[in-house]
Structures are given as C-alpha cells and as structure tokens.
Design an enzyme around this catalytic site. Structure first.
Site, PDB file in Angstrom:
ATOM      1  N   GLY A 261       0.818  -1.208   0.000  1.00  0.00           N
ATOM      2  CA  GLY A 261       0.000   0.000   0.000  1.00  0.00           C
ATOM      3  C   GLY A 261       0.852   1.258   0.000  1.00  0.00           C
ATOM      4  O   GLY A 261       0.664   2.147  -0.822  1.00  0.00           O
ATOM      5  N   ALA A 262       1.786   1.328   0.935  1.00  0.00           N
ATOM      6  CA  ALA A 262       2.624   2.515   1.064  1.00  0.00           C
ATOM      7  C   ALA A 262       3.763   2.226   2.033  1.00  0.00           C
ATOM      8  O   ALA A 262       3.752   1.193   2.705  1.00  0.00           O
ATOM      9  CB  ALA A 262       1.809   3.699   1.575  1.00  0.00           C
ATOM     10  N   GLU A 264       6.662   4.022   4.912  1.00  0.00           N
ATOM     11  CA  GLU A 264       6.876   5.155   5.819  1.00  0.00           C
ATOM     12  C   GLU A 264       8.298   5.696   5.852  1.00  0.00           C
ATOM     13  O   GLU A 264       8.712   6.265   6.871  1.00  0.00           O
ATOM     14  CB  GLU A 264       6.479   4.716   7.233  1.00  0.00           C
ATOM     15  CG  GLU A 264       7.415   3.673   7.897  1.00  0.00           C
ATOM     16  CD  GLU A 264       6.982   2.225   7.765  1.00  0.00           C
ATOM     17  OE1 GLU A 264       6.222   1.904   6.822  1.00  0.00           O
ATOM     18  OE2 GLU A 264       7.407   1.405   8.604  1.00  0.00           O
ATOM     19  N   ASN A 265       9.091   5.574   4.785  1.00  0.00           N
ATOM     20  CA  ASN A 265      10.460   6.087   4.780  1.00  0.00           C
ATOM     21  C   ASN A 265      10.530   7.469   5.437  1.00  0.00           C
ATOM     22  O   ASN A 265       9.688   8.323   5.171  1.00  0.00           O
ATOM     23  CB  ASN A 265      10.958   6.210   3.342  1.00  0.00           C
ATOM     24  CG  ASN A 265      10.605   5.009   2.515  1.00  0.00           C
ATOM     25  OD1 ASN A 265      11.026   3.906   2.818  1.00  0.00           O
ATOM     26  ND2 ASN A 265       9.782   5.208   1.491  1.00  0.00           N
ATOM     27  N   HIS A 297      -1.711   6.316   8.556  1.00  0.00           N
ATOM     28  CA  HIS A 297      -0.878   5.203   9.003  1.00  0.00           C
ATOM     29  C   HIS A 297       0.604   5.504   8.760  1.00  0.00           C
ATOM     30  O   HIS A 297       1.427   5.391   9.664  1.00  0.00           O
ATOM     31  CB  HIS A 297      -1.301   3.934   8.271  1.00  0.00           C
ATOM     32  CG  HIS A 297      -0.512   2.718   8.627  1.00  0.00           C
ATOM     33  ND1 HIS A 297      -0.924   1.811   9.577  1.00  0.00           N
ATOM     34  CD2 HIS A 297       0.678   2.250   8.169  1.00  0.00           C
ATOM     35  CE1 HIS A 297      -0.025   0.850   9.687  1.00  0.00           C
ATOM     36  NE2 HIS A 297       0.965   1.092   8.830  1.00  0.00           N
ATOM     37  N   GLU A 298       0.930   5.886   7.542  1.00  0.00           N
ATOM     38  CA  GLU A 298       2.344   6.132   7.220  1.00  0.00           C
ATOM     39  C   GLU A 298       2.874   7.321   8.011  1.00  0.00           C
ATOM     40  O   GLU A 298       4.001   7.301   8.505  1.00  0.00           O
ATOM     41  CB  GLU A 298       2.539   6.357   5.717  1.00  0.00           C
ATOM     42  CG  GLU A 298       2.001   5.241   4.820  1.00  0.00           C
ATOM     43  CD  GLU A 298       2.405   3.836   5.223  1.00  0.00           C
ATOM     44  OE1 GLU A 298       3.501   3.645   5.796  1.00  0.00           O
ATOM     45  OE2 GLU A 298       1.605   2.903   4.993  1.00  0.00           O
ATOM     46  N   HIS A 301       3.680   6.397  11.569  1.00  0.00           N
ATOM     47  CA  HIS A 301       4.925   5.633  11.702  1.00  0.00           C
ATOM     48  C   HIS A 301       6.116   6.525  12.058  1.00  0.00           C
ATOM     49  O   HIS A 301       7.122   6.037  12.558  1.00  0.00           O
ATOM     50  CB  HIS A 301       5.249   4.912  10.388  1.00  0.00           C
ATOM     51  CG  HIS A 301       4.723   3.514  10.285  1.00  0.00           C
ATOM     52  ND1 HIS A 301       4.849   2.577  11.295  1.00  0.00           N
ATOM     53  CD2 HIS A 301       4.112   2.859   9.259  1.00  0.00           C
ATOM     54  CE1 HIS A 301       4.315   1.424  10.895  1.00  0.00           C
ATOM     55  NE2 HIS A 301       3.859   1.577   9.662  1.00  0.00           N
TER      56      HIS A 301
HETATM   57  N1  PHE Z   1       5.682  -0.759   6.389  1.00  0.00           N
HETATM   58  C1  PHE Z   1       4.642  -0.550   5.424  1.00  0.00           C
HETATM   59  C2  PHE Z   1       3.424  -0.124   6.214  1.00  0.00           C
HETATM   60  O1  PHE Z   1       2.875  -0.819   6.980  1.00  0.00           O
HETATM   61  C3  PHE Z   1       4.280  -1.754   4.645  1.00  0.00           C
HETATM   62  C4  PHE Z   1       5.322  -2.246   3.708  1.00  0.00           C
HETATM   63  C5  PHE Z   1       6.065  -3.346   4.036  1.00  0.00           C
HETATM   64  C6  PHE Z   1       5.540  -1.609   2.508  1.00  0.00           C
HETATM   65  C7  PHE Z   1       7.026  -3.841   3.180  1.00  0.00           C
HETATM   66  C8  PHE Z   1       6.478  -2.104   1.645  1.00  0.00           C
HETATM   67  C9  PHE Z   1       7.212  -3.207   1.978  1.00  0.00           C
HETATM   68  O2  PHE Z   1       2.989   0.938   6.186  1.00  0.00           O
HETATM   69 ZN    ZN Z   2       2.723   0.137   8.730  1.00  0.00          ZN
END
Ligand code: PHE
Ligand code: ZN
Length: 867
Positions: A261-262, A264-265, A297-298, A301
């Site tokens: 989906g997305a 959170e970098n 959500h992102e 994070h």
């Molecule tokens: N960490 C991301 C999320 O939960 C999900 C994700 C995991 C995206 C692995 C890409 C690769 O928001």
């Molecule tokens: Zn997440």
C-alpha cells in the site's frame, strides 16, 4: 536439481551486531542501467556485540567495483564475497572505529521485484523494507543498526529526493541530510519528472513544515484529499499523542508500480498511487476512506516505527500493530466510530481469522521465518492492533496515554522489542502482563463459550476459553480475555450497563443479581435475561453463546452497544444461510421485519444501516459451514446467498425503494463520511432492487452517475443483471486511466456467473491493458477471481486452481513478493471436499516442484501444503 530448502531464521538466535554505524554518506549516479552507488560508512565496534568481530555486510545483486577500509583498497583476498554479502574477517579490521568505502553498480531497470532501487514509468524509486537496502549497496541491513544518512543524487531528472532535509542542489544534483538516526529499511530515494501539490503545516511548537505530494504531470489535480488527510493526521497526532513532526519537509511520492500500500520512509513516504490519487469522478468513497487511513498510518509511523523502531523483524508488530491501532483511532475520530469498528471486525474475520484457522497460522510475534516478506500479514497487523486495543481497555484511556508517553521518552532513538513495550505498561500501570504477553506468543483464535442459567433472582454465568492447536503449537495456555458485557430484559430495558469481565483462567463463574438490577432499573423481575457479550468486539475471539433467535432479535432491536446490535443481525443471517444450505429452509419473516425497522430508523447512521443490510460473504459462509461440521460447497453457498438476497429484496422492496430515493446526497459530491454514508445505503438498496426489478433503475443510475462510487455501483448491478453493453461503455470512457481500469478488470470477474468466471478472467488476461508486471493490475484480475468470485475460483473442474498456479509461476520469476501474497488464496483448502483438496494439492505440488522457485513463494506453498 532443486536447491536445498532455505533455512529458517529463529528469534531465539538473535545476537546484537558486532559493529554499529555512526554515519553514512551515499552518492547515487543514476542510470536506468548501471547506476553507480558510492558509500562511505563510519563503523565502530559495538561494546555489546556478541558476534565474532568479523564485519558482515549484506549485499545481493550488487556488483562490487571497489572497496577500501580507512583509505586502503581491499583485494579479493581480504574479504569473502557470496551471493548474500561480504565479510571482512576481524583480523583485517582496525581496532575501534574505521571507515568503509565502496563503489557498486546496480541495474534499476532490470529490477522487476520492486525491491531496492527500481524504475517505474521512467521514474526512479526505492523500496527497502524489509531487506531491500542490501540490493542497493553493501550494508549491515538489520533494523538494530541505526545511523545518520547524507545522500547525494546525481541525475538529469528534475526532481531528486531523499530522506530528511534538503541541504543543497544544483543542475544535475541534489543533497539531502537526515538528522535522525534510522535503520536502512527507512532509506528512500526518488528521481523523476514530477510535479508537486504543496502546502504548509505549523506544528504545535510553531515550526513550519513544507508538505509536498509528488506525482506525474497531469495528476497534480488528484492530490487534494491526501493532502487534507495528511494535515489532519499531523494535527491529530499532536492532540491525541503529543507527537510533533521533526523535519522541515514532509514528502509523499505516488508510484504506479508498488508491491504494497505505502511505505513510511523517514520524511519521504512512498505510496502506491491508488492510495494517493483521487477525484470524485475516478475514486470511490471506499478509495477516499483508504487514502485517509493509509496517509495517516504512514505519517503515524514517524513516531511508532521510525523514531522508535524494531530490534529485529520478529518484532514487526511493535510498529505495525501499534500504528494500525493508531490509524484506527484516527479514523474513528474522523468518521463514525461504530461503523469503523464494524468494518475493522469484518476485515479481521475475513483475513486474520481465516489465516489463524489454517496452515499459515502464526503468532503476532513469530518465532521463525524463512522469508520475512511473508510475515506482513493480517495477524501481525490487524491482530497486532487488536492486542493493543485490549491493552487499552484493560489499563483505561489514562493508563494507556501515560504508558505511551513513557514509551516515547524511554525509547526514543532505539530499536525495541515487545518486552520493552510491555515493560513500559507494567512500570506505568503496576500491572503484571506476563500472562497477557501470550497474545504475542500463541497463534490461533481463542474460542470463548458462555453458558448461563437462572436460579431465583440470580443469573449464573460460566465463561470458558479454549485455544485451538495451530501448526507447531499443539498446546496453549489460557489468554487474558477482556469481555465487555451487559444484560437486557426482553423488552430491551438495560438491566446491567456495560461491565468489563476479565477471563484469565480456563473458566470463570459470574453471579448477577437480577432481582437487585430489576429493582434499580424500576422494572418488574423479567421472565428472561439476555446477555450482550463481547461488546465492541472487546477481544479477537470466536464467541459461542446459545442465544435463541428471539434473544437475538431483541439485541438487534435494542442493544445499546451498536457493534453488538449489528452482530445480532449478522448472526441471524449466518444462521439463516446455514439453515438454507442444510435443509433448504426458507428464511423467516421475523428477520426481515427487524431489518425493516432498523432500515427505517432515521436516527441511525445510513452507513450503519447499509452494514446491517450486507450479507456475510461467501467465504464467511464457507467458514461458518466448516465450523458447523459441514463440508462447504462453494456453488451451493453462492446459490443460497443469492436466494437470501432475492428474498430480502422481495420482502423489503418498498422500504428499499424509498431509501434509494431518500438517500440521494445531492448534486455536489463530497467524500465526507456523511455523504458517503448516504451513498452506501442508497447503493446497497440499488444492488438488492436490481434482483427483483429488472435493470432500469441501475441503467438510469449508470447514465446519470457523476462520481465513481455511483458509477461502479450501477456497473456492478448491471453486470449482475446480465447486461452485456456496460463493460464496453465503461472501457471506452476510462481506458486512459490506470486506476479506474483496475476496477474495470476486477468487477467483471467478481460479478461474472461462477461457471463463467475463470473464462472471463482468462479472456481479460489477453486484453492489451492487462499488464501482469504491474502489481495492482495483476491483483485486480487474479484477486478478482480468487477473492471476488469464490464460487468461480472453486469451480469443481479445478480450472480456477490451475489458472492461479499458472499465474503464480509466471509472476514469481519477476516479482516473488506479489506471487507469494496471492498464493494465500489456497490457504483454506482443507475446508473443502476430497476432490477439491486433491486438485489444490496437485497445484501446490506443481508449484513446489518448479525450477528456480523464489524463497518467498517456496515458503508459502510448503506451509500451505503442510505435512
Ligand atoms: N511498512 C509498510 C506499512 O505498513 C508496509 C510495507 C512493508 C511496505 C514492506 C512495503 C514493503 O505501512
Ligand atoms: Zn505500517
């Protein structure tokens, strides 16, 4: 010859790293083929390191050009290079701190796995979680190594982005610095011809933040809702959690080719474009709802995941369960809380209970994995969030907030474990959570049974819990189960307002003084008492309560808890469907009467009424049939579900027609909850009416539709009515819009007659716009069959199973993650008859035997197949 099976990694084998990183400098000379990556990494020995003192750097698919330590070039005799990485023995390393430098080459254009650095429609972007950074350069690619990154990007492309704050830029280059130490999985880089939808945000302490959503030219008019959701998320996190944003800029980039989906970098979130781009004409209310939730959500994070991260990938739920819980709280505040709760539980049951009941069941915190990408699951995310919801209920809102404050101040800048998380709650609230911790270490959905009997003025209730065996876990210990409950009299009078009972042994006995309650409520002693159990779905369990139909009708009409009121209707429908399946019983009119009352209660949120009208899915019915000791027949299930819809539509026809007309939200579209609610009820009525009326109403709605929500609803209704023109009309209008065309592919398969579904899916895979390398498009078509049309997927000839296996094998060679995720369509195979089981086992074995199978898909099919 097949390679030996990859070995699992165990939580119990965790060792702290030998070396920590103080600073990282990266230079990217971007080219579609032959991108050069120069790295300068300052290492220092970890005083807590337990390993051998060798320097191990992960690296996969990167071509080493040169490397040095403290300026002295290394030769091939100085290190050991394998397909997984590079090791410099301790003997070759200076004491204390040293600087590693390397130049490597990678090929973004060849990267179809969409992990590491890749290209998508001419733009460069990265995806590093969980272990993608090792495909960019040699690095200790593990989340307990946190470092400050400085990044220089060299490219002719106009927009060059990385994490943190911009430092400087000129023609053909840009530099970024991220002041916050982070693990490599949060690294990101984007370069492309992009345009921004920009805005500003002033934080609670008065700092100015520049906000940008970067998209391809032409899409800049589709970002307003995502931006609005971002600003609301930022404000909400300040107000509810006291969390402020910590950089000068926050960038979001939309890409068309993305596995999830997305992501959170830090300071540079990368999104699947379907969770950013929206206009009323192209996106449905559901799309808007998702955009809001995923943007939040992102963003959330940033604190739960980035500032405090995970020690190792076994702790994934530490960031994901908590961040899902936070985005659920946010959505409940933005929209209708009861509607959101019901939707969460629907999702949880459809995905997580299904996972927990089958061969892929695993702990919220797994003990081992072969491929970590296979553990981004409903169990880690959604059950992980439910566990936090239970904690919230047990310690109360104030205890929860105090614990979270302590968590942020104690662990900021650290890579943590579930033990750290629970210790904060124990220290702040004084509660012993050692038994509660079992929610993280035991798989499977607990079953809670409630039994009760009246003796005189007292109601005696027994609650028992039972935990099912799951793969590798035959025996379990009792969990701590918060059961929120109330008691009603048959006329709906509330005898006992909501009370929290904590079931922490195998069994608990409760006594309720009904005589006293009746007196306090000022009513006569009721002839029977109706328990309303597990209010708000206070624990992720399967409840077994012998409520009669009459009791459930009372709850459906009167339960003050909106969740349980909905749940009562749901269980009546499920029971009705099972009865129709077993003895062809006709649905009873009392259910329809109760629904009519609910539907016409204008004080109830229309979205809530729409949910009350929705039948359990075919997969839900299959699971319910299986739980009742039957062997589910997907064709029969499809048939009875349709029959119940038709019977409902006949019985409720005038009510539905009146609602259809009354719920028109007017000509000016807004994606807000209030309008979306009306459309959801209106379109639910439309779908049912199409069953008994003929296609005229749907046709008129299709012709008049001015937004995608209505257009899709009418499209689906027309397909169900056998219309053969509508797909072509829709195609001609929308063929230039990728995201809309994903819907076009999906809906035709989902609404095909089951006997036709595989053929329809097959035909659509020959369509020129079927691009199987694009994960969204692939999921639309394959998922349209496996999830959208279960009776078609389970076609008795096995054609659906074969279709899936063929595509999994084809996609696995290019994009293992996407193939592995889609393979879960087989996870329920043990529910079905011997013939179907044999057909599925045959496909699983065929996949397992394939040459060059990925670790991702290999692990999935072997777990699903079981022993
Ligand atoms: N960490 C991301 C999320 O939960 C999900 C994700 C995991 C995206 C692995 C890409 C690769 O928001
Ligand atoms: Zn997440």
């Amino acid at each position: 010859m097949k390679d030996a099976a990859p070995q699992p990694i165990h939580l119990a084998d965790y060792r702290p790293p030998s070396y920590l990183v103080e600073e990282v400098r990266l230079t990217f000379r971007l080219q579609p083929k032959g991108t050069r990556v120069l790295s300068t990494i300052r290492f220092r020995a970890n005083p807590e390191g337990l390993e051998d003192g060798n320097l191990h750097l992960d690296g996969e698919g990167v071509r080493l050009i040169s490397c040095s330590i403290d300026g002295a070039p290394l030769t091939a005799f100085d290190y050991l290079l394998t397909a997984e990485g590079l090791t410099v023995p301790a003997a070759r390393l200076p004491e204390g701190a040293f600087t590693w430098e390397a130049e490597v080459e990678i090929d973004p254009e060849e990267n179809t796995a969409l992990e590491g650095l890749y290209t998508s429609n001419g733009m460069f972007c990265t995806q590093c979680e969980a272990e993608g950074f090792r495909k960019i350069t040699f690095y200790p690619d593990r989340p307990d190594v946190m470092a400050r990154f400085t990044v220089r990007i060299e490219s002719d492309l106009p927009v060059l982005l990385s994490n943190g704050n911009p430092v400087a830029s000129g023609a053909g280059w840009a530099e970024w610095h991220d002041p916050w130490p982070k693990p490599a999985y949060l690294f990101a880089l984007v370069a492309g011809e992009l345009v921004a939808h920009s805005d500003r945000f002033t934080t609670m302490s008065g700092r100015e933040v520049a906000l940008n959503i970067w998209v391809r030219p032409g899409d800049e008019g589709k970002c307003a809702y995502a931006m609005d959701a971002l600003k609301r998320s930022m404000r909400w996190d300040e107000e509810v959690y006291g969390r402020e944003y910590d950089l000068d800029v926050f960038n979001i980039v939309a890409v068309d080719d993305f596995n999830m989906g997305a992501m959170e970098n830090k300071g540079l979130n990368i999104f699947n474009s379907k969770f950013v781009l929206a206009t009323p004409e192209t996106a449905t209310d559901r799309d808007y709802d998702f955009i809001e939730g995923i943007v939040a959500h992102e963003y959330f994070h940033n604190w739960t995941g980035n500032r405090i991260t995970c020690r190792d990938w076994f702790q994934l739920c530490l960031k994901e369960g908590l961040t899902v819980f936070r985005d659920q709280q946010f959505s409940a505040d933005m929209r209708s809380a009861p509607v959101k709760r019901i939707e969460e539980v629907l999702q949880l049951r459809a995905r997580q209970f299904r996972e927990d009941a089958g061969p892929l069941a695993h702990n919220v915190r797994p003990d081992s994995y072969v491929e970590i990408n296979n553990f981004y699951t409903a169990t880690v995310y959604e059950k992980g969030a439910e566990v936090i919801g239970m904690l919230h209920r047990l310690v109360g809102a104030d205890g929860y907030r105090a614990a979270l404050d302590a968590y942020f101040s104690r662990h900021d800048g650290q890579a943590c474990t579930i033990e750290d998380w629970l210790a904060v709650f124990e220290d702040v609230t004084g509660r012993d959570l050692s038994q509660f911790k079992r929610w993280y270490t035991q798989a499977g959905t607990p079953r809670v049974s409630a039994r009760w009997a009246r003796t005189g003025g007292t109601l005696k209730m027994t609650l028992t819990q039972e935990l099912p065996a799951t793969p590798g876990q035959p025996l379990k210990e009792p969990a701590v189960i918060p059961v929120a409950l109330g008691l009603l009299a048959p006329d709906g009078t509330e005898l006992l307002p909501e009370t929290l009972v904590v079931l922490d042994g195998r069994e608990a006995e409760l006594d309720f003084d009904i005589a006293g309650m009746a007196e306090r409520a000022g009513v006569a002693m009721p002839e029977r008492v109706i328990p309303s159990l597990l209010r708000g779905f206070s624990a992720p369990v399967i409840l077994d309560a012998p409520l009669s139909r009459a009791d459930r009708l009372v709850l459906l009409a009167h339960d003050p808890d909106p969740f349980n009121r909905w749940e009562a209707g749901r269980s009546l429908m499920r029971e009705t469907l099972l009865a129709m399946l077993t003895d062809g019983a006709a649905p009873d009119a009392a259910l329809f009467e109760a629904l009519a009352t609910l539907l016409t209660t204008d004080t109830l949120d229309p979205a809530y009424r729409a949910l009350a009208l929705a039948l359990p899915s075919e997969d839900d019915i299959a699971q319910a049939a299986h739980d009742a000791g039957m062997v589910p027949d997907p064709t029969a299930i499809h048939g009875v579900r349709r029959a119940l819809q038709t019977a409902m539509a006949e019985a409720l026809r005038p009510v539905l027609a009146a609602l259809h007309d009354a719920m028109d939200p007017g000509p000016v579209y807004s994606p807000d909850a209030e309008q979306a609610a009306k459309r959801s009820l209106r379109n639910a009525a439309l779908m049912l009416l199409a069953r008994v009326e003929g296609p005229e109403r749907a046709q008129a709605r299709y012709d008049a539709a001015t937004n995608m929500t209505d257009e899709m609803a009418a499209f689906a209704a027309l397909l169900e009515a056998g219309d053969t023109q509508v797909a072509a009309r829709f195609h001609d209008r929308w063929k230039g819009d990728r995201l809309v065309m994903d819907k076009w592919f999906m809906v035709q398969i989902a609404h095909a007659e089951p006997e036709q579904a595989v053929a329809v899916a097959q035909r659509l895979t020959d369509h020129p716009l079927f691009d199987w390398k694009n994960p969204n498009r692939f999921r639309s078509v394959i998922g349209g069959l496996t999830a959208g049309n279960p009776a078609g997927f389970h076609d008795p000839t096995g054609a659906g199973y074969r279709f899936l296996a063929d595509w999994l094998l084809k996609v696995d060679a290019k994009n293992p993650q996407t193939a592995a995720r889609m393979s879960t369509a087989y996870e329920t195979w043990r529910r079905y008859d011997a013939d179907r089981q044999e057909l599925i086992a045959g496909e699983l074995d065929r996949i397992a035997a394939a040459e060059g199978l990925s670790r991702d898909l290999g692990e999935m099919v072997s777990r699903i197949r079981g022993s």
